[in-house]
Scaffold this motif. Structure first.
Motif, PDB file in Angstrom:
ATOM      1  N   LYS A  77       0.826  -1.199   0.000  1.00 14.19           N
ATOM      2  CA  LYS A  77       0.000   0.000   0.000  1.00 14.19           C
ATOM      3  C   LYS A  77       0.868   1.259   0.000  1.00 14.19           C
ATOM      4  CE  LYS A  77      -3.918  -2.200   2.324  1.00 14.19           C
ATOM      5  NZ  LYS A  77      -4.783  -2.206   3.534  1.00 14.19           N
ATOM      6  N   LEU A  78       1.933   1.230   0.775  1.00 15.69           N
ATOM      7  CA  LEU A  78       2.843   2.371   0.803  1.00 15.69           C
ATOM      8  C   LEU A  78       3.458   2.605  -0.562  1.00 15.69           C
ATOM      9  CD1 LEU A  78       4.788   1.888   4.168  1.00 15.69           C
ATOM     10  CD2 LEU A  78       3.172   3.703   3.610  1.00 15.69           C
ATOM     11  N   PHE A  79       3.811   1.526  -1.234  1.00 17.68           N
ATOM     12  CA  PHE A  79       4.460   1.657  -2.532  1.00 17.68           C
ATOM     13  C   PHE A  79       3.504   2.234  -3.572  1.00 17.68           C
ATOM     14  CE2 PHE A  79       6.836   0.082  -6.286  1.00 17.68           C
ATOM     15  CZ  PHE A  79       8.079   0.594  -5.960  1.00 17.68           C
ATOM     16  N   LEU A  80       2.236   1.837  -3.500  1.00 11.95           N
ATOM     17  CA  LEU A  80       1.246   2.397  -4.423  1.00 11.95           C
ATOM     18  C   LEU A  80       1.035   3.884  -4.173  1.00 11.95           C
ATOM     19  CD1 LEU A  80      -1.530  -0.350  -4.716  1.00 11.95           C
ATOM     20  CD2 LEU A  80       0.182   0.319  -6.416  1.00 11.95           C
ATOM     21  N   VAL A  81       1.019   4.281  -2.910  1.00  6.87           N
ATOM     22  CA  VAL A  81       0.897   5.702  -2.575  1.00  6.87           C
ATOM     23  C   VAL A  81       2.096   6.477  -3.133  1.00  6.87           C
ATOM     24  CG1 VAL A  81       0.917   7.378  -0.681  1.00  6.87           C
ATOM     25  CG2 VAL A  81      -0.520   5.339  -0.536  1.00  6.87           C
ATOM     26  N   ALA A  82       3.282   5.894  -2.980  1.00  5.71           N
ATOM     27  CA  ALA A  82       4.486   6.534  -3.505  1.00  5.71           C
ATOM     28  C   ALA A  82       4.404   6.702  -5.022  1.00  5.71           C
ATOM     29  CB  ALA A  82       5.723   5.727  -3.122  1.00  5.71           C
ATOM     30  N   GLY A  83       3.944   5.652  -5.710  1.00  6.96           N
ATOM     31  CA  GLY A  83       3.799   5.728  -7.161  1.00  6.96           C
ATOM     32  C   GLY A  83       2.789   6.772  -7.598  1.00  6.96           C
ATOM     33  N   PHE A  84       1.688   6.865  -6.862  1.00  2.09           N
ATOM     34  CA  PHE A  84       0.660   7.865  -7.178  1.00  2.09           C
ATOM     35  C   PHE A  84       1.215   9.280  -7.029  1.00  2.09           C
ATOM     36  CE2 PHE A  84      -2.727  10.698  -5.649  1.00  2.09           C
ATOM     37  CZ  PHE A  84      -3.583  10.654  -6.745  1.00  2.09           C
ATOM     38  N   GLY A 110       9.265  14.470  -4.762  1.00  2.16           N
ATOM     39  CA  GLY A 110      10.116  14.188  -3.612  1.00  2.16           C
ATOM     40  C   GLY A 110       9.392  13.400  -2.543  1.00  2.16           C
ATOM     41  N   ALA A 111       8.089  13.688  -2.357  1.00  2.65           N
ATOM     42  CA  ALA A 111       7.299  12.939  -1.377  1.00  2.65           C
ATOM     43  C   ALA A 111       7.197  11.469  -1.777  1.00  2.65           C
ATOM     44  CB  ALA A 111       5.907  13.560  -1.245  1.00  2.65           C
ATOM     45  N   GLY A 112       6.988  11.212  -3.059  1.00  2.00           N
ATOM     46  CA  GLY A 112       6.906   9.837  -3.535  1.00  2.00           C
ATOM     47  C   GLY A 112       8.200   9.074  -3.348  1.00  2.00           C
ATOM     48  N   VAL A 113       9.314   9.714  -3.719  1.00  2.00           N
ATOM     49  CA  VAL A 113      10.620   9.061  -3.553  1.00  2.00           C
ATOM     50  C   VAL A 113      10.948   8.886  -2.077  1.00  2.00           C
ATOM     51  CG1 VAL A 113      13.083   9.213  -4.058  1.00  2.00           C
ATOM     52  CG2 VAL A 113      11.432   9.994  -5.752  1.00  2.00           C
ATOM     53  N   GLY A 114      10.562   9.847  -1.251  1.00  2.00           N
ATOM     54  CA  GLY A 114      10.836   9.767   0.177  1.00  2.00           C
ATOM     55  C   GLY A 114      10.185   8.563   0.828  1.00  2.00           C
TER      56      GLY A 114
END
Length: 462
Positions: A77-84, A110-114
């Protein structure tokens, strides 16, 4: 621990690594576009560098909570949020017509990569066999180090033959693909749904990062904005102090600061911070120097970093193999010699610098970086017990982003300050000389930090 990695584990590492790769790719590619963006949006050097600094700052704000996010939420779920988030940021930049929108897009990226960046190293640390840990950490460093090998050339080609917007257009499908691979291959882990998020700690670390970066970014205007700069540093240091004290006294801290009780971890982390400041300083300085002083086009400015970035990326896993077989000291000492000597040569051969000489010296510097970074990270993490490694990883990645932002800000501030009151050519030429002095200071701190890490550190398997 298993003796080998499965295909799904490797693909999970690859998916997280693609986020890191794309984050650094855009960062180094847009460095090449700074003169173009300054002209198109009519902004100054100190403002345009927020394309890099702002992105690093957002990553630095979110990475400290990665340890909490790992304990609290499912990885998929975290990874999908990062991708979005990354995808939204890219779309904003593709269509941005004002510099403010362009900057907002970079902040969202930056938020996604973070969110995604710490996942790669967490997976490596948790699932790699001990006998392959150096190699896998080197491969992780290779993923992020390969981007600078491509980014400047990629950015130069897009800027000269197409438009800078194609930098973001080309990255978008890679992020979508990585999100899909990560969702399929990342395994679910046990989480603690009852763990509370300490909002005061998060606010404190956010204030610390934002104000410190703003203070460093405005150093070139310290005469006119002395009160503002001083307030930024006072608020930043106070926030950091409050964050530290709070972590030591609450039940569920965002980061367990017990990691700094391990002296070797502390000194290795310090070395990586100043290496990051130096490397990102070079990434901003050399393309600017080549375009403005040496009068080379954007494509050539990007190519000047290419050979060095390639050798740095290739030597990251090679250095890991050397560590697995012979220990960490040999590759790290060799890397330090390469980086220190090349930086000294940049300064003392300044009046004789040509395009080709800059390329050769940066090649030597990057070879050293390839041997140092991954092995230093492996050494630092190896001194921590297993239950603190996620906190160590979060801290290490956080400080790398902060120091990278500081390095970029100071480099840009020095250039902008010297450029004031003179023509762009003379200002950039003299400013480059002052930046090189700053970079030598950084590399000297790296040498001393590594010395104390190996001399006074606890003995481990390396």
């Amino acid at each position: 621990m298993e003796e080998k990695l499965t295909i799904k584990q490797l693909l999970a590492i690859l998916a997280a690594g693609l986020f890191s790769f794309c984050g650094v790719l855009i960062e180094t590619a847009t460095n090449i576009t700074f003169p173009t963006l300054m002209n198109e949006f009519q902004v100054s050097t100190s403002l345009v560098q927020w394309m890099t600094t702002g992105n690093l700052l957002m990553m630095g704000i979110l990475i400290p909570i990665s340890s909490y996010l790992k304990r609290r939420f499912q990885t998929k779920k975290l990874f999908l949020v990062a991708g979005f988030l990354f995808s939204i940021g890219l779309i904003i930049d593709i269509f941005a017509q004002q510099f403010s929108l362009l900057l907002i897009g970079r902040l969202i990226q930056g938020a996604g990569v973070g969110i995604a960046l710490p996942m790669m190293y967490n997976i490596i640390l948790e699932e790699s066999p001990q006998r392959l840990l150096g190699l896998m950490m080197g491969c992780g460093s290779f993923v992020t180090a390969a981007a600078p090998a491509i980014g400047p050339t990629f950015g130069g080609i897009m800027t000269q033959y197409f438009t800078w917007r194609y930098i973001f257009i080309c990255v978008l499908p890679i992020i979508v693909l990585a999100s899909f691979i990560g969702y399929l291959c990342m395994r679910e882990q046990k989480i603690n749904i009852h763990e509370k998020f300490d909002i005061l700690s998060f606010i404190a670390v956010a204030f610390a990062f934002i104000t410190l970066i703003m203070g460093f970014s405005n150093l070139n205007q310290v005469v006119d904005h002395l009160v503002f700069v001083l307030c930024c540093f006072i608020i930043g240091i106070s926030s950091l102090y409050y964050f530290t004290k709070r972590q030591l006294h609450i039940k569920n801290p965002l980061i367990h600061l017990d990691i700094f009780n391990h002296k070797s971890f502390t000194f290795h982390t310090l070395a990586i911070m100043f290496l990051q400041m130096t490397t990102l300083g070079y990434g901003l300085l050399l393309p600017t120097f080549v375009q403005i002083v040496l009068k080379q086009p954007a494509t050539d400015a990007g190519v000047i970093l290419l050979p060095g970035a390639i050798v740095g990326a290739l030597f990251a896993p090679v250095g890991g193999l050397i560590l697995d077989r012979f220990g960490a000291k040999k590759p790290i000492i060799l890397g330090i010699c390469c980086s220190f000597i090349s930086t000294i040569c940049f300064l003392f051969l300044f009046d004789k610098l040509t395009y080709q000489l800059c390329m050769i010296l940066y090649f030597i510097y990057s070879l050293g970086i390839g041997l140092i970074v991954g092995n230093t990270m492996t050494c630092a993490m190896s001194h921590l017990p297993t239950n603190l490694q996620a906190d160590g990883n979060a801290t290490l990645q956080t400080l790398m982003q902060l120091s990278g932002g500081i390095g970029t800000s100071i480099t840009a501030a020095i250039l902008a300050f010297v450029q004031q009151g003179t023509n762009l050519y003379d200002g950039t030429n003299r400013g480059t000389l002052f930046v090189l002095v700053f970079l030598i200071f950084n590399v000297t701190i790296v040498v001393l930090s590594q010395y104390f890490a190996f001399k006074g550190g606890e003995k481990n398997e390396f």
